[in-house]
Design a protein around this motif. Structure first.
Motif, short mmCIF file in Angstrom:
data_model
loop_
_atom_site.label_atom_id
_atom_site.label_comp_id
_atom_site.label_asym_id
_atom_site.label_seq_id
_atom_site.Cartn_x
_atom_site.Cartn_y
_atom_site.Cartn_z
N SER A 149 28.36 52.59 63.46
CA SER A 149 28.88 51.34 62.91
C SER A 149 27.80 50.57 62.16
O SER A 149 28.07 49.95 61.12
N LEU A 150 26.55 50.62 62.67
CA LEU A 150 25.45 49.94 61.99
C LEU A 150 25.17 50.58 60.63
O LEU A 150 24.94 49.88 59.64
N ILE A 151 25.19 51.90 60.58
CA ILE A 151 24.97 52.59 59.30
C ILE A 151 26.09 52.24 58.32
O ILE A 151 25.84 52.00 57.13
N SER A 152 27.32 52.19 58.81
CA SER A 152 28.45 51.83 57.95
C SER A 152 28.29 50.40 57.43
O SER A 152 28.58 50.11 56.25
N LEU A 153 27.83 49.49 58.30
CA LEU A 153 27.61 48.11 57.89
C LEU A 153 26.57 48.03 56.77
O LEU A 153 26.79 47.36 55.76
N LEU A 154 25.47 48.73 56.94
CA LEU A 154 24.41 48.70 55.93
C LEU A 154 24.86 49.35 54.63
O LEU A 154 24.49 48.89 53.54
N GLN A 155 25.67 50.39 54.73
CA GLN A 155 26.18 51.03 53.52
C GLN A 155 27.13 50.09 52.77
O GLN A 155 27.15 50.06 51.53
N THR A 156 27.90 49.31 53.50
CA THR A 156 28.78 48.32 52.87
C THR A 156 27.97 47.30 52.09
O THR A 156 28.32 46.95 50.95
N LEU A 157 26.88 46.84 52.68
CA LEU A 157 26.01 45.89 51.99
C LEU A 157 25.40 46.50 50.74
O LEU A 157 25.21 45.81 49.74
N SER A 158 25.09 47.78 50.79
CA SER A 158 24.56 48.47 49.62
C SER A 158 25.61 48.57 48.52
O SER A 158 25.30 48.40 47.33
N TYR A 212 20.37 36.39 63.38
CA TYR A 212 19.33 37.42 63.22
C TYR A 212 19.65 38.35 62.05
O TYR A 212 18.78 38.69 61.24
N LEU A 213 20.92 38.75 61.98
CA LEU A 213 21.31 39.67 60.92
C LEU A 213 21.23 39.01 59.54
O LEU A 213 20.75 39.62 58.58
N LEU A 214 21.64 37.75 59.45
CA LEU A 214 21.58 37.04 58.17
C LEU A 214 20.14 36.91 57.67
O LEU A 214 19.88 36.99 56.47
N ASP A 215 19.22 36.70 58.59
CA ASP A 215 17.82 36.54 58.21
C ASP A 215 17.10 37.87 57.99
O ASP A 215 15.91 37.87 57.71
N SER A 216 17.80 38.97 58.11
CA SER A 216 17.18 40.28 57.96
C SER A 216 17.07 40.75 56.52
O SER A 216 16.37 41.73 56.25
N PHE A 259 17.29 52.62 60.73
CA PHE A 259 16.23 51.87 60.05
C PHE A 259 15.96 52.43 58.66
O PHE A 259 15.67 51.65 57.73
N ILE A 260 16.04 53.72 58.48
CA ILE A 260 15.80 54.28 57.14
C ILE A 260 16.89 53.83 56.18
O ILE A 260 16.65 53.61 54.99
N THR A 261 18.13 53.65 56.67
CA THR A 261 19.21 53.13 55.84
C THR A 261 18.94 51.67 55.48
O THR A 261 19.17 51.24 54.33
N TYR A 262 18.44 50.91 56.44
CA TYR A 262 18.05 49.52 56.18
C TYR A 262 16.93 49.47 55.14
O TYR A 262 16.97 48.65 54.21
N LEU A 263 15.94 50.35 55.26
CA LEU A 263 14.83 50.36 54.31
C LEU A 263 15.32 50.71 52.91
O LEU A 263 14.90 50.07 51.92
N ASP A 264 16.21 51.68 52.80
CA ASP A 264 16.77 52.03 51.49
C ASP A 264 17.54 50.85 50.89
O ASP A 264 17.47 50.59 49.67
N LEU A 265 18.28 50.14 51.73
CA LEU A 265 19.02 48.96 51.27
C LEU A 265 18.07 47.89 50.74
O LEU A 265 18.29 47.31 49.67
N MET A 266 16.98 47.65 51.47
CA MET A 266 16.03 46.62 51.04
C MET A 266 15.32 47.01 49.75
O MET A 266 15.06 46.16 48.90
N ARG A 267 14.99 48.27 49.59
CA ARG A 267 14.38 48.72 48.33
C ARG A 267 15.36 48.48 47.17
O ARG A 267 14.96 48.06 46.08
N LYS A 268 16.63 48.74 47.42
CA LYS A 268 17.64 48.54 46.38
C LYS A 268 17.79 47.06 46.05
O LYS A 268 17.90 46.67 44.87
N LEU A 269 17.80 46.20 47.08
CA LEU A 269 17.87 44.76 46.85
C LEU A 269 16.65 44.26 46.07
O LEU A 269 16.77 43.45 45.14
N GLN A 270 15.47 44.73 46.46
CA GLN A 270 14.24 44.31 45.79
C GLN A 270 14.23 44.71 44.32
O GLN A 270 13.84 43.92 43.45
N ALA A 271 14.67 45.93 44.06
CA ALA A 271 14.64 46.44 42.69
C ALA A 271 15.73 45.81 41.82
O ALA A 271 15.51 45.56 40.64
N THR A 272 16.91 45.55 42.41
CA THR A 272 18.04 45.04 41.62
C THR A 272 17.90 43.55 41.34
O THR A 272 18.07 43.11 40.19
#
Length: 392
Positions: A149-158, A212-216, A259-272
């Protein structure tokens, strides 16, 4: 010297000479001609007293601090050890978490408290769980429903990033479209969390977990991201462990899948959206944005037969193995983001590459994380405390 003494105009002892002009009085005399003036002398200011002390100087904006870290104290500090997470038991008393840290004394209080020690022990446990493990290695146990469910959540944000493209702008950092992405996050986080909080008695934990999640994922006002936000994501995972939704046997999956999915999401946010580094240490830090993946990534490489810390300088190794080892991926990202000589823009990473063994790198990074993140007021003043991470 003889010429100087022979000239009466330069004689140091001719004060009684009638030709020597009398120095003008500082009171009501013209500075040019020496004659009287019609303007009265300015009043002598009253001396400062204890009742009326001089005002304290406060700069309009405090200068950035890029001073090197206290390496000696970090070296002498004990290595953080893995600790079990204390599991909360019913009846629960979930509450909206709040900020409590405002000073160095508060920092010391937190790090010496059970919550502080167990939180750092949780990070050390996650690191230990991926020792000598590639990202593609099979997990010891299948992914639990919570991790899925956490991976699905992070993928939705991506996916939302693709739906909210950046707006045209001239600024180097901070695309305003990020605020639209964050607004959607704030509005939909409670519903996104429902599959994670699988049982009815845990649904009320939403009030504590959402902040906590909002501030992540960064700050919508400043459009920035840094190690404090990353620490909030670790705190979010820690809270799930406190609720026994993440168990110790899940830790390899937490790192290599979640965590690797979270890291990929953050790299995408940073770059976009061109997120600005929050409180960047500049050349004295590991990375403008992240710290934790260097800890996990160095653990992955422990006891590797061929790759040593100095291998980060080999372009072929970075190209071929960044998809398997988080540390190499982080270094590769830094080299792409920063131009110039690596030793100049990333001296800390360059120094670490001279260490002989990955075990030393990993233990040193855990100590550095405590000293440079968990013990820094500018970072931890935003950290939140509730019923799961208690202010004790």
């Amino acid at each position: 010297m003889s010429d100087l003494n022979a000239n009466p105009d330069h004689d140091l002892n001719h004060e009684s000479s009638p030709s020597a002009p009398t120095p003008p009085s500082s009171a009501a005399t013209c500075r040019n001609c020496g004659g009287p003036t019609c303007r009265p002398s300015p009043p002598t200011p009253a001396p400062w007293t204890e009742v009326s002390p001089p005002p304290a100087y406060r700069p309009i904006r405090a200068p950035a601090i890029n001073a090197p870290m206290n390496t000696a104290s970090i070296i002498l500090a004990p290595v953080p050890q893995p600790l079990p997470v204390p599991v909360a038991t019913p009846p629960y008393n979930f509450q909206v978490p709040s900020k409590r840290i405002t000073s160095v004394d508060d920092i010391r209080h937190f790090n010496e408290s059970p919550s502080g020690r167990h939180f750092l022990g949780f990070v050390a446990s996650l690191s230990h769980s991926v020792r000598s493990r590639k990202l593609s290695d099979p997990l010891p146990i299948p992914l639990s429903a919570v991790l899925t469910s956490l991976i699905s959540l992070l993928q939705t944000l991506s996916d939302w990033i693709d739906q909210i493209p950046p707006l045209p702008q001239q600024a180097r950092y901070g695309n305003p479209a990020y605020r639209l992405w964050h607004e959607r996050l704030a509005a939909q986080t409670p519903s996104l969390l429902k599959p994670v909080l699988s049982t009815a008695d845990l649904q009320t934990a939403e009030v504590e977990l959402v902040p906590y999640l909002l501030d992540s994922f960064g700050n919508a006002t400043r459009i920035d991201y840094g190690t404090g936000h990353e620490t909030n994501f670790a705190a979010f995972l820690y809270c799930l462990a406190c609720l026994n939704l993440i168990k110790e046997e899940d830790y390899p999956g937490v790192v290599t899948r979640v965590f690797i999915t979270y890291l990929d999401l953050m790299r995408k946010l940073q770059a976009t959206y061109l997120l600005e580094p929050a409180g960047s240490h500049g050349v004295w830090g590991l990375d403008d944005y992240h710290f934790v993946p260097f800890i996990f990534g160095s653990a992955q490489l422990i006891d590797h037969k061929y790759m040593k810390p100095k291998s980060i300088h080999n372009p072929d190794i970075l190209e071929n193995f960044s998809n398997e080892y988080m540390y190499l991926a982080c270094v590769s990202f830094v080299k792409k983001a920063k131009k110039g000589v690596f030793a100049e823009h990333s001296p800390m990473l360059d120094d670490i590459s001279g260490v002989a063994q990955w075990t030393k790198v990993n233990s040193g990074l855990l100590k550095m994380y405590k000293a440079e993140v968990l013990e820094k007021v500018p970072i931890m003043q935003h950290f939140l405390f509730g019923s799961l991470i208690k202010w004790e």
